[in-house]
Write a protein that holds these residues in place. Structure first.
Motif, PDB file in Angstrom:
ATOM      1  N   LEU A  59      50.468  42.853  48.467  1.00 42.69           N
ATOM      2  CA  LEU A  59      49.064  43.057  48.801  1.00 42.69           C
ATOM      3  C   LEU A  59      48.328  43.798  47.685  1.00 42.69           C
ATOM      4  O   LEU A  59      47.172  43.475  47.368  1.00 42.69           O
ATOM      5  CB  LEU A  59      48.948  43.828  50.116  1.00 42.69           C
ATOM      6  CG  LEU A  59      49.375  43.084  51.386  1.00 42.69           C
ATOM      7  CD1 LEU A  59      49.405  44.038  52.569  1.00 42.69           C
ATOM      8  CD2 LEU A  59      48.447  41.917  51.671  1.00 42.69           C
ATOM      9  N   ALA A  60      48.975  44.785  47.088  1.00 44.10           N
ATOM     10  CA  ALA A  60      48.331  45.549  46.022  1.00 44.10           C
ATOM     11  C   ALA A  60      48.092  44.689  44.785  1.00 44.10           C
ATOM     12  O   ALA A  60      47.011  44.736  44.183  1.00 44.10           O
ATOM     13  CB  ALA A  60      49.192  46.767  45.672  1.00 44.10           C
ATOM     14  N   LEU A  61      49.090  43.896  44.392  1.00 43.73           N
ATOM     15  CA  LEU A  61      48.911  43.046  43.219  1.00 43.73           C
ATOM     16  C   LEU A  61      47.884  41.945  43.487  1.00 43.73           C
ATOM     17  O   LEU A  61      47.113  41.577  42.592  1.00 43.73           O
ATOM     18  CB  LEU A  61      50.255  42.440  42.813  1.00 43.73           C
ATOM     19  CG  LEU A  61      51.307  43.430  42.300  1.00 43.73           C
ATOM     20  CD1 LEU A  61      52.562  42.695  41.867  1.00 43.73           C
ATOM     21  CD2 LEU A  61      50.762  44.263  41.146  1.00 43.73           C
ATOM     22  N   ARG A  62      47.872  41.407  44.697  1.00 44.02           N
ATOM     23  CA  ARG A  62      46.874  40.385  45.008  1.00 44.02           C
ATOM     24  C   ARG A  62      45.466  40.965  44.995  1.00 44.02           C
ATOM     25  O   ARG A  62      44.496  40.282  44.622  1.00 44.02           O
ATOM     26  CB  ARG A  62      47.169  39.765  46.377  1.00 44.02           C
ATOM     27  CG  ARG A  62      46.224  38.621  46.729  1.00 44.02           C
ATOM     28  CD  ARG A  62      46.561  37.990  48.054  1.00 44.02           C
ATOM     29  NE  ARG A  62      46.282  38.860  49.184  1.00 44.02           N
ATOM     30  CZ  ARG A  62      46.368  38.472  50.460  1.00 44.02           C
ATOM     31  NH1 ARG A  62      46.749  37.236  50.741  1.00 44.02           N
ATOM     32  NH2 ARG A  62      46.129  39.319  51.445  1.00 44.02           N
ATOM     33  N   ALA A  63      45.337  42.231  45.380  1.00 33.56           N
ATOM     34  CA  ALA A  63      44.011  42.840  45.460  1.00 33.56           C
ATOM     35  C   ALA A  63      43.514  43.365  44.121  1.00 33.56           C
ATOM     36  O   ALA A  63      42.329  43.245  43.809  1.00 33.56           O
ATOM     37  CB  ALA A  63      44.020  43.967  46.490  1.00 33.56           C
ATOM     38  N   TYR A  64      44.413  43.936  43.317  1.00 39.56           N
ATOM     39  CA  TYR A  64      43.977  44.653  42.120  1.00 39.56           C
ATOM     40  C   TYR A  64      44.269  43.929  40.811  1.00 39.56           C
ATOM     41  O   TYR A  64      43.706  44.293  39.777  1.00 39.56           O
ATOM     42  CB  TYR A  64      44.625  46.034  42.074  1.00 39.56           C
ATOM     43  CG  TYR A  64      44.265  46.912  43.245  1.00 39.56           C
ATOM     44  CD1 TYR A  64      42.953  47.322  43.450  1.00 39.56           C
ATOM     45  CD2 TYR A  64      45.227  47.324  44.167  1.00 39.56           C
ATOM     46  CE1 TYR A  64      42.613  48.118  44.522  1.00 39.56           C
ATOM     47  CE2 TYR A  64      44.896  48.129  45.238  1.00 39.56           C
ATOM     48  CZ  TYR A  64      43.586  48.520  45.419  1.00 39.56           C
ATOM     49  OH  TYR A  64      43.245  49.306  46.489  1.00 39.56           O
ATOM     50  N   VAL A  65      45.135  42.927  40.804  1.00 40.57           N
ATOM     51  CA  VAL A  65      45.494  42.239  39.565  1.00 40.57           C
ATOM     52  C   VAL A  65      45.087  40.771  39.597  1.00 40.57           C
ATOM     53  O   VAL A  65      44.483  40.260  38.648  1.00 40.57           O
ATOM     54  CB  VAL A  65      47.007  42.367  39.283  1.00 40.57           C
ATOM     55  CG1 VAL A  65      47.395  41.589  38.027  1.00 40.57           C
ATOM     56  CG2 VAL A  65      47.402  43.833  39.149  1.00 40.57           C
ATOM     57  N   ASN A  66      45.396  40.092  40.685  1.00 38.00           N
ATOM     58  CA  ASN A  66      45.183  38.647  40.736  1.00 38.00           C
ATOM     59  C   ASN A  66      43.717  38.236  40.581  1.00 38.00           C
ATOM     60  O   ASN A  66      43.435  37.219  39.936  1.00 38.00           O
ATOM     61  CB  ASN A  66      45.742  38.097  42.051  1.00 38.00           C
ATOM     62  CG  ASN A  66      45.953  36.602  42.012  1.00 38.00           C
ATOM     63  OD1 ASN A  66      46.645  36.086  41.139  1.00 38.00           O
ATOM     64  ND2 ASN A  66      45.349  35.897  42.953  1.00 38.00           N
ATOM     65  N   PRO A  67      42.715  38.983  41.120  1.00 37.92           N
ATOM     66  CA  PRO A  67      41.326  38.515  40.979  1.00 37.92           C
ATOM     67  C   PRO A  67      40.864  38.382  39.537  1.00 37.92           C
ATOM     68  O   PRO A  67      40.261  37.361  39.174  1.00 37.92           O
ATOM     69  CB  PRO A  67      40.521  39.584  41.746  1.00 37.92           C
ATOM     70  CG  PRO A  67      41.489  40.127  42.745  1.00 37.92           C
ATOM     71  CD  PRO A  67      42.811  40.126  42.044  1.00 37.92           C
ATOM     72  N   TRP A  68      41.129  39.388  38.716  1.00 34.63           N
ATOM     73  CA  TRP A  68      40.659  39.284  37.339  1.00 34.63           C
ATOM     74  C   TRP A  68      41.593  38.459  36.462  1.00 34.63           C
ATOM     75  O   TRP A  68      41.156  37.868  35.477  1.00 34.63           O
ATOM     76  CB  TRP A  68      40.463  40.674  36.734  1.00 34.63           C
ATOM     77  CG  TRP A  68      41.683  41.550  36.720  1.00 34.63           C
ATOM     78  CD1 TRP A  68      42.021  42.485  37.633  1.00 34.63           C
ATOM     79  CD2 TRP A  68      42.712  41.571  35.733  1.00 34.63           C
ATOM     80  NE1 TRP A  68      43.197  43.095  37.293  1.00 34.63           N
ATOM     81  CE2 TRP A  68      43.646  42.556  36.118  1.00 34.63           C
ATOM     82  CE3 TRP A  68      42.940  40.870  34.554  1.00 34.63           C
ATOM     83  CZ2 TRP A  68      44.787  42.840  35.388  1.00 34.63           C
ATOM     84  CZ3 TRP A  68      44.082  41.155  33.813  1.00 34.63           C
ATOM     85  CH2 TRP A  68      44.991  42.131  34.240  1.00 34.63           C
ATOM     86  N   LYS A  77      51.499  31.822  35.698  1.00 30.46           N
ATOM     87  CA  LYS A  77      51.990  32.377  36.955  1.00 30.46           C
ATOM     88  C   LYS A  77      53.103  33.399  36.755  1.00 30.46           C
ATOM     89  O   LYS A  77      53.754  33.786  37.721  1.00 30.46           O
ATOM     90  CB  LYS A  77      52.511  31.252  37.854  1.00 30.46           C
ATOM     91  CG  LYS A  77      51.505  30.149  38.124  1.00 30.46           C
ATOM     92  CD  LYS A  77      50.286  30.655  38.878  1.00 30.46           C
ATOM     93  CE  LYS A  77      49.332  29.509  39.212  1.00 30.46           C
ATOM     94  NZ  LYS A  77      48.119  29.982  39.927  1.00 30.46           N
ATOM     95  N   GLU A  78      53.301  33.828  35.525  1.00 29.30           N
ATOM     96  CA  GLU A  78      54.429  34.716  35.236  1.00 29.30           C
ATOM     97  C   GLU A  78      54.045  36.187  35.197  1.00 29.30           C
ATOM     98  O   GLU A  78      54.917  37.038  35.128  1.00 29.30           O
ATOM     99  CB  GLU A  78      55.078  34.332  33.897  1.00 29.30           C
ATOM    100  CG  GLU A  78      55.652  32.920  33.863  1.00 29.30           C
ATOM    101  CD  GLU A  78      56.755  32.735  34.891  1.00 29.30           C
ATOM    102  OE1 GLU A  78      57.501  33.719  35.134  1.00 29.30           O
ATOM    103  OE2 GLU A  78      56.869  31.637  35.460  1.00 29.30           O
ATOM    104  N   LEU A  79      52.744  36.486  35.212  1.00 32.83           N
ATOM    105  CA  LEU A  79      52.346  37.893  35.091  1.00 32.83           C
ATOM    106  C   LEU A  79      52.746  38.692  36.321  1.00 32.83           C
ATOM    107  O   LEU A  79      53.355  39.761  36.211  1.00 32.83           O
ATOM    108  CB  LEU A  79      50.843  38.000  34.850  1.00 32.83           C
ATOM    109  CG  LEU A  79      50.324  39.441  34.725  1.00 32.83           C
ATOM    110  CD1 LEU A  79      50.883  40.102  33.489  1.00 32.83           C
ATOM    111  CD2 LEU A  79      48.803  39.476  34.706  1.00 32.83           C
ATOM    112  N   LEU A  80      52.417  38.208  37.517  1.00 30.16           N
ATOM    113  CA  LEU A  80      52.745  38.955  38.738  1.00 30.16           C
ATOM    114  C   LEU A  80      54.246  39.136  38.912  1.00 30.16           C
ATOM    115  O   LEU A  80      54.693  40.248  39.249  1.00 30.16           O
ATOM    116  CB  LEU A  80      52.139  38.257  39.947  1.00 30.16           C
ATOM    117  CG  LEU A  80      50.606  38.266  40.035  1.00 30.16           C
ATOM    118  CD1 LEU A  80      50.144  37.626  41.336  1.00 30.16           C
ATOM    119  CD2 LEU A  80      50.051  39.669  39.913  1.00 30.16           C
TER     120      LEU A  80
END
Length: 519
Positions: A59-68, A77-80
């Motif tokens: 949830l944290a990565l989807r909220a704070y990293v994935n949008p930008w 698709k390898e960053l997360l």
């Protein structure tokens, strides 16, 4: 040789669809078909805790990293997964250090001393208002308090220096990650800035608000019981019976010989840090030496003993004395005769039971910090931070009227049952005035930031003792917040600190006095 149509249909029927997969598997491990790797390596960790932690991370990565990141590229698709690899490595290293941390001295000795010093310095600063020390009232209370407890991470208005925690987080990543994972700057900076943003901009400003502290105290105390006398009497009898049975069991467990105490379960492949069990002696961190600190030495398969056996070397630590001191300081028991007699009686009793209490308190601490308790904390945090799967908008602060009502509820608290008959002996006849004076040192948000930062420093140097350098180095902070190092300083401080005078109350430079008191 490829699969036939029947084989492909059978495989697809047995494998869960993408909609049925968990968020952690879809975001963090998109190419993994087996079970997710364990996030915590201890054997007594429940599977639900592992799943909840992975869910919070996703949830944290989807909220704070994935949008930008999706705005930069939609195809990488390898960053997360790579960030997940770094975070999980850090969590496992922190788990080993946490298990090696000796919690009883931290919670029963150092934390009460820090809290006692906070109350003394706040009241000392408040007494200097409208005097020449405050230039005739022109200097604010937070500024006077900052002069008594200067910290290199804080300005006079309690603004936090982000660079201070950037260096600390960078050192934590360097200490927990292997070189091949630490060297790439992109992933490391992303992890560092996300943690920095959540800690410094979201958590600290919120939990240091006076109304938040007062609401937390009210939640701990609970509401008054308005049941009838018979129900109250029945509940009290049942509670006493349960307390007696629990006390007999606890005393039997605590008095077991150390040789019969089992070892806490842990994974045989886990890297434990056996050299970190020594308790550091300072609540302050030198930010100038963080970048040059070496990585900690890791002892493989070092056994971690149970809480009871870990506390055996501290059988004469006298954990009860700092607790009684902070209790006396918070409620100013020396100003009331009945409270003074009660504290004296408690001091005599605890002194007679000191060896037993030094084993009982650690036992109760580790009994309370169970995996089920941690699981509830993680679930509560997830529901609070991500109520609908995404970050919740910051809740509005209570209005001044609501904050005043919270304080009124707290100062009018009298307890329930038999406790309500004992509070006048300890708090005096004017209970509201005593409780108001007790919570007064926690009503200034800038001063509360000082307290939280020092407590956080103490936890960090407990987990990473290499942050403080040599134990023979005394750290002293001057009034303007600059730091000087005096190796092997055994004399008096600039504020006239006298280690042989137990009644001494420092007037300035109390960070160095606090250092000596913790030693």
């Amino acid at each position: 040789m490829g699969l036939g149509p029947a084989q492909r249909s059978a495989a697809s029927a047995n494998s869960p669809s993408r909609a049925q997969q968990s968020l952690a598997r879809r975001f963090l491990f998109p190419n993994t078909t087996t079970d997710l790797p364990p996030l915590l390596t201890a054997q007594n960790v429940p599977p639900d805790l592992q799943a909840e932690l992975y869910d919070v991370l996703a949830l944290a990565l989807r909220a704070y990293v994935n949008p930008w990141w999706t705005k930069i590229t939609r195809y990488d698709k390898e960053l997360l997964p790579q960030i997940t690899h770094i975070v999980t490595t850090v969590i496992r290293a922190l788990e080993a250090r946490t298990l090696a941390l000796d919690l009883p001295p931290l919670l029963f000795h150092d934390a009460p001393i820090i809290l006692t010093q906070h109350f003394r310095d706040y009241r000392n600063a408040a007494s200097k208002l409208s005097t020449s020390y405050a230039t005739g009232g022109a200097t604010s209370l937070p500024h006077l308090f900052h002069q008594l407890q200067p910290h290199i991470a804080l300005s006079s208005d309690a603004s936090i220096d982000l660079q201070y925690y950037r260096q600390i987080l960078d050192h934590i990543l360097k200490a927990c990650l292997p070189p091949e994972d630490y060297e790439p700057e992109a992933e490391r900076y992303i992890v560092r800035e996300v943690i920095l943003k959540v800690l410094v901009q979201d958590i600290i400003p919120h939990i240091t608000q006076p109304w938040f502290i007062q609401k937390s105290i009210l939640d701990i105390l609970g509401s008054d019981d308005h049941d009838n006398l018979f129900q109250s009497f029945s509940s009290t009898c049942l509670a006493l019976i349960h307390l007696y049975k629990q006390a007999v069991t606890t005393i039997r467990i605590v008095n077991r010989p150390p040789s019969n105490t089992p070892v806490l379960p842990h994974s045989s492949t886990q890297d434990e840090i056996g050299s970190l069990s020594a308790t550091p002696n300072t609540p302050s961190i030198s930010s100038t030496s963080i970048a040059s600190c070496p990585s900690p030495s890791v002892s493989r398969k070092a056994p971690i003993t149970s809480p009871t056996s870990k506390s055996n070397p501290h059988q004469h630590a006298n954990y009860s004395s700092p607790l009684l001191t902070v209790l006396s300081e918070v409620f100013l028991t020396t100003e009331r005769l009945s409270a003074t007699y009660l504290m004296t009686l408690l001091g005599i009793i605890t002194a007679a039971m000191q060896p037993f209490l030094d084993k009982l308190l650690p036992h109760l601490l580790y009994t309370y910090l169970s995996p089920a308790f941690i699981l509830n904390i993680v679930r509560l945090s997830k529901r609070t931070l991500f109520p609908n799967g995404f970050p919740a908008p910051p809740p509005p602060d209570p209005t001044p009227e609501e904050q005043a009502a919270l304080k009124q509820r707290l100062t009018s608290w009298r307890g329930s049952g038999g406790l309500s008959h004992l509070t006048p002996f300890f708090l005096g006849n004017d209970t509201s005035t005593t409780l108001s004076a007790a919570i007064e040192p926690l009503t200034s948000q800038p001063c509360n930031v000082h307290l939280l930062v020092i407590l956080l420093d103490r936890v960090l140097v407990g987990l990473f003792p290499e942050l403080i350098g040599s134990p023979d180095t005394a750290v002293d902070f001057s009034l303007n917040g600059s730091m000087t190092v005096d190796p092997g300083n055994q004399g008096d401080d600039v504020d006239g600190y006298d280690a042989n005078n137990p009644n001494y109350t420092p007037s300035h430079g109390t960070t160095s006095a606090l250092w000596k008191e913790l030693n």
